[in-house]
Design a protein around this motif. Structure first.
Motif, PDB file in Angstrom:
ATOM      1  N   PHE A  43      -3.440   1.216   3.285  1.00  0.00           N
ATOM      2  CA  PHE A  43      -2.402   1.228   4.315  1.00  0.00           C
ATOM      3  C   PHE A  43      -3.046   1.365   5.698  1.00  0.00           C
ATOM      4  O   PHE A  43      -2.699   0.635   6.633  1.00  0.00           O
ATOM      5  CB  PHE A  43      -1.429   2.377   4.070  1.00  0.00           C
ATOM      6  N   SER A  44      -3.986   2.264   5.820  1.00  0.00           N
ATOM      7  CA  SER A  44      -4.676   2.466   7.097  1.00  0.00           C
ATOM      8  C   SER A  44      -5.492   1.233   7.483  1.00  0.00           C
ATOM      9  O   SER A  44      -5.548   0.858   8.667  1.00  0.00           O
ATOM     10  CB  SER A  44      -5.586   3.692   7.019  1.00  0.00           C
TER      11      SER A  44
ATOM     12  N   ASP B 284       1.249   4.415  -2.756  1.00  0.00           N
ATOM     13  CA  ASP B 284       0.666   5.652  -2.220  1.00  0.00           C
ATOM     14  C   ASP B 284      -0.825   5.494  -1.960  1.00  0.00           C
ATOM     15  O   ASP B 284      -1.615   6.421  -2.159  1.00  0.00           O
ATOM     16  CB  ASP B 284       0.898   6.828  -3.189  1.00  0.00           C
ATOM     17  N   ASP B 285      -1.197   4.320  -1.487  1.00  0.00           N
ATOM     18  CA  ASP B 285      -2.603   4.006  -1.222  1.00  0.00           C
ATOM     19  C   ASP B 285      -2.843   4.101   0.288  1.00  0.00           C
ATOM     20  O   ASP B 285      -2.738   3.109   1.020  1.00  0.00           O
ATOM     21  CB  ASP B 285      -2.928   2.601  -1.737  1.00  0.00           C
ATOM     22  N   GLN B 286      -3.169   5.282   0.751  1.00  0.00           N
ATOM     23  CA  GLN B 286      -3.335   5.518   2.175  1.00  0.00           C
ATOM     24  C   GLN B 286      -4.535   4.772   2.740  1.00  0.00           C
ATOM     25  O   GLN B 286      -4.524   4.331   3.893  1.00  0.00           O
ATOM     26  CB  GLN B 286      -3.480   7.018   2.448  1.00  0.00           C
ATOM     27  N   LYS B 287      -5.571   4.605   1.927  1.00  0.00           N
ATOM     28  CA  LYS B 287      -6.782   3.919   2.385  1.00  0.00           C
ATOM     29  C   LYS B 287      -6.467   2.481   2.783  1.00  0.00           C
ATOM     30  O   LYS B 287      -6.825   2.042   3.892  1.00  0.00           O
ATOM     31  CB  LYS B 287      -7.845   3.940   1.284  1.00  0.00           C
TER      32      LYS B 287
ATOM     33  N   SER C  93       0.830  -1.206   0.000  1.00  0.00           N
ATOM     34  CA  SER C  93       0.000   0.000   0.000  1.00  0.00           C
ATOM     35  C   SER C  93       0.864   1.255   0.000  1.00  0.00           C
ATOM     36  O   SER C  93       0.589   2.234  -0.715  1.00  0.00           O
ATOM     37  CB  SER C  93      -0.912   0.014   1.233  1.00  0.00           C
ATOM     38  N   LYS C  94       1.931   1.238   0.803  1.00  0.00           N
ATOM     39  CA  LYS C  94       2.821   2.408   0.860  1.00  0.00           C
ATOM     40  C   LYS C  94       3.508   2.629  -0.474  1.00  0.00           C
ATOM     41  O   LYS C  94       3.630   3.774  -0.943  1.00  0.00           O
ATOM     42  CB  LYS C  94       3.852   2.209   1.978  1.00  0.00           C
TER      43      LYS C  94
END
Length: 306
Positions: free
Chosen positions: A260-261, A255-258, A251-252
């Motif tokens: 990653f969270s 750049d997929d913050q959704k 995810s990092k």
């Protein structure tokens, strides 16, 4: 009734499917049927399979629906009590089925059997290392404890009693990449695994295969089906967190913050080593540098090179 039903799922494997099927036909143990599911191949796979003359082979051609559907179709068509899975680009040692048969006879109360795997690259063959030590030929393992380094079960090295499907269910067709891991989790929640300490399966590395090219997080397992079970199963929790860590890194990189969270919110940081915690908090450029270095070794990587 034959003793083994061998399920081979195929999608555009014209370069290797003949070798895969011949590795089965050349087995020293002969009591089996082969069910080949051609999952809507657009190359010459179907022609090659059809040209192999052996009454034990049953070819089923479907529209392309993915590996999960293909394997499920094959399992449902099986007439034997024991199911052996094999991917369309992998192969077996000639004594693979004989060792499986011997293990089943020696441990009739067990339901899942697997063996060592070697990874074939262009210039070398590398035995897959495991997180446990086993000097004897046979060892009975908890799947989650035994899969801390590499998975104890793969889709080309597992034989299981068909009866377990009533408890575990089949492959989850909603998962495009990683559906095998999801099923192994359900296997491990209910059954121990007999490991044969021999390198009898050959995973042939192919850069274009789905597991090496699918990075879309929407197609990966979310592992949220096991939130209740992991509260009381420590081994399951540790296993899931290792997988969540890997997907959080992916995810990092994207750049997929959704996502990653999502993965980190279910991940207990106490289950990560210092190295993994460091990488999880490292900048994207540093992760990409490490991946580039590993890719130069010519071995399988789990994240995109660019």
């Amino acid at each position: 009734m034959t003793f083994f039903s061998i399920i081979i799922s195929v999608y555009n494997k014209e370069k290797c499917i003949k070798n895969t099927i011949e590795s089965v036909l050349n087995q020293t143990y002969k009591d089996f049927e082969i069910i080949v599911i051609n999952d809507g191949s657009t190359d010459g796979s179907e022609i090659i399979i059809s040209a192999i003359e052996d009454s034990r082979i049953k070819l089923i051609t479907t529209k392309n629906q993915g590996a999960s559907n293909a394997r499920n179709t094959g399992i449902k068509e099986a007439s034997s009590n024991y199911i052996a899975l094999l991917d369309g680009d992998d192969s077996w040692h000639v004594e693979y089925l004989q060792h499986m048969y011997d293990a089943i006879c020696k441990f009739p109360n067990l339901k899942i059997f697997t063996t060592g795997v070697s990874q074939n690259y262009k210039t070398k063959t590398v035995p897959v290392p495991y997180s446990f030590s086993q000097s004897e030929l046979y060892g009975i393992h908890n799947y989650f404890k035994a899969s801390k380094k590499n998975t104890l079960i793969t889709s080309s090295s597992v034989v299981f009693n068909a009866s377990i499907i009533e408890k575990t269910g089949l492959f989850d067709t909603s998962i495009i990449s990683g559906q095998d891991t999801d099923l192994w989790i359900r296997f491990g929640m209910h059954f121990e695994v007999l490991f044969i300490n021999k390198q009898l399966v050959y995973y042939n590395f192919n850069e274009s295969s789905l597991s090496n090219t699918t990075y879309e997080l929407s197609k990966k397992p979310k592992f949220d089906n096991y939130l209740t079970e992991e509260r009381t199963n420590t081994d399951l929790k540790l296993f899931l967190d290792r997988n969540r860590y890997s997907l959080a890194l992916l995810s990092k990189l994207q750049d997929d913050q959704k996502h990653f969270s999502f993965y980190t919110s279910h991940l207990d940081s106490k289950n990560l080593s210092f190295r993994k915690s460091f990488l999880l908090n490292s900048p994207k450029w540093f992760l990409k540098l490490l991946i580039k270095i590993k890719s130069l070794q010519g071995e399988k990587i789990y994240y995109p090179k660019s």
